[in-house]
Write a protein that holds these residues in place. Structure first.
Motif, mmCIF file in Angstrom:
data_model
loop_
_atom_site.group_PDB
_atom_site.id
_atom_site.type_symbol
_atom_site.label_atom_id
_atom_site.label_comp_id
_atom_site.label_asym_id
_atom_site.label_seq_id
_atom_site.Cartn_x
_atom_site.Cartn_y
_atom_site.Cartn_z
ATOM 1 N N SER A 17 45.471 39.159 35.417
ATOM 2 C CA SER A 17 45.565 40.629 36.131
ATOM 3 C C SER A 17 47.269 40.988 36.098
ATOM 4 C CB SER A 17 45.018 40.681 37.646
ATOM 5 O OG SER A 17 45.873 39.130 38.177
ATOM 6 N N THR A 85 39.927 41.062 31.425
ATOM 7 C CA THR A 85 41.036 41.219 32.423
ATOM 8 C C THR A 85 40.607 41.902 33.752
ATOM 9 O OG1 THR A 85 42.106 42.820 31.612
ATOM 10 C CG2 THR A 85 42.720 40.833 30.755
ATOM 11 N N VAL A 86 41.265 41.873 34.732
ATOM 12 C CA VAL A 86 40.978 42.517 35.773
ATOM 13 C C VAL A 86 42.381 43.134 36.452
ATOM 14 C CG1 VAL A 86 39.037 41.503 36.803
ATOM 15 C CG2 VAL A 86 41.153 40.465 37.324
ATOM 16 N N TYR A 179 37.099 45.098 40.639
ATOM 17 C CA TYR A 179 37.481 43.707 40.231
ATOM 18 C C TYR A 179 36.272 42.821 39.808
ATOM 19 C CZ TYR A 179 42.143 44.403 41.610
ATOM 20 O OH TYR A 179 43.396 44.647 41.681
#
Length: 198
Positions: A17, A85-86, A179
Motif C-alpha cells: 500500500s 495491492t491496496v 481495501y
C-alpha cells in the motif's frame, strides 16, 4: 512510518500500500469519543489507472476493477503477473449537473518493487500508468459494504467537518478507497479522501 506500516499490515495482510504518515487526527465527541478524520501525508507514487465516465460509482468501479485486474493478470506488454495491492483508489470528478456523467478514475497502486522503474505498459489502450504527486489527504473511515449513497454521504460528512474546522481542500474532486475483496463479509474498511489545498 514504521508504526503505520505495521498497522496496515495487520489490517490488510501483506499487500503493498502507498507509504504515508499520519499528521494529525480529529475526534468527535457524542456519547463516546471516536475518530472523525485523519490528516495523512502520502509520498508521491506510481499507479496504474483507467477512467470511466458514468452515472454510478458502483458500475464505474466494477468496470475499472475488471480492466485493471486483467492488466495485473498478464494483459500487458511483458505478459507478467503483477501483485495485487491496496487500496483500489477512485478519483471522483462530478459532472456539472445532476444528470451529467461523473469521471471516475480507478487506480491500482504499483507494488513497492516497481516504484522505481514502473510496471509494464498496459496492452489495453484504456489503461495507463501514471504518477500521483506527494499530497496531504483528509481521510474519513467507515465500514460495511459501501453503496453509492454511502460514498456520497461519507464524502459530504467529511467535507462538513473540514469546513467546520476551517480546512482548505480541493472541492472539485475527492477519492474513494476500498481495501477489501467483495468476498470479505465483516470488518470491511472503506475511506473517502479530500485533498488538502496547499
Amino acid at each position: 512510518m514504521a508504526v503505520v506500516k505495521e498497522i496496515f499490515k495487520t489490517m490488510f495482510g501483506t499487500l503493498d500500500s502507498p507509504n504515508h504518515s499520519v499528521v494529525s487526527s480529529s475526534a468527535v465527541r457524542k456519547l463516546f469519543t471516536r475518530m472523525d478524520y485523519e490528516e495523512r501525508k502520502y509520498e508521491g507514487a506510481r499507479w496504474t489507472s483507467t477512467t470511466i465516465p458514468d452515472i454510478e460509482h458502483r458500475t464505474a468501479v466494477s468496470t475499472g476493477f475488471r480492466r485493471l485486474f486483467k492488466y495485473i493478470s498478464g494483459h500487458n506488454e511483458k505478459q507478467v503477473r503483477i501483485p495485487m495491492t491496496v487500496p483500489v483508489l477512485t478519483k471522483v470528478e462530478p459532472g456539472d449537473g445532476p444528470f451529467c456523467k461523473t469521471d471516475f478514475t480507478v487506480s491500482f497502486f504499483a507494488p513497492h518493487a516497481d516504484q522505481a522503474e514502473g510496471t509494464a505498459q498496459p496492452s489495453d489502450p484504456e489503461v495507463f500508468n501514471n504518477s500521483l504527486p506527494e499530497m496531504t489527504a483528509y481521510v474519513k473511515t467507515f465500514s460495511g459494504y459501501a453503496k453509492d449513497e454511502d460514498w456520497t454521504k461519507q464524502a459530504e460528512l467529511l467535507a462538513k467537518s473540514l469546513d467546520n474546522d476551517g480546512k482548505k481542500y480541493h472541492k472539485d474532486f475527492y477519492y474513494t478507497a476500498g481495501y477489501n475483496s467483495p468476498f470479505k463479509p465483516i470488518n470491511r474498511h472503506n475511506e473517502v479522501w479530500w485533498i488538502k489545498a496547499e
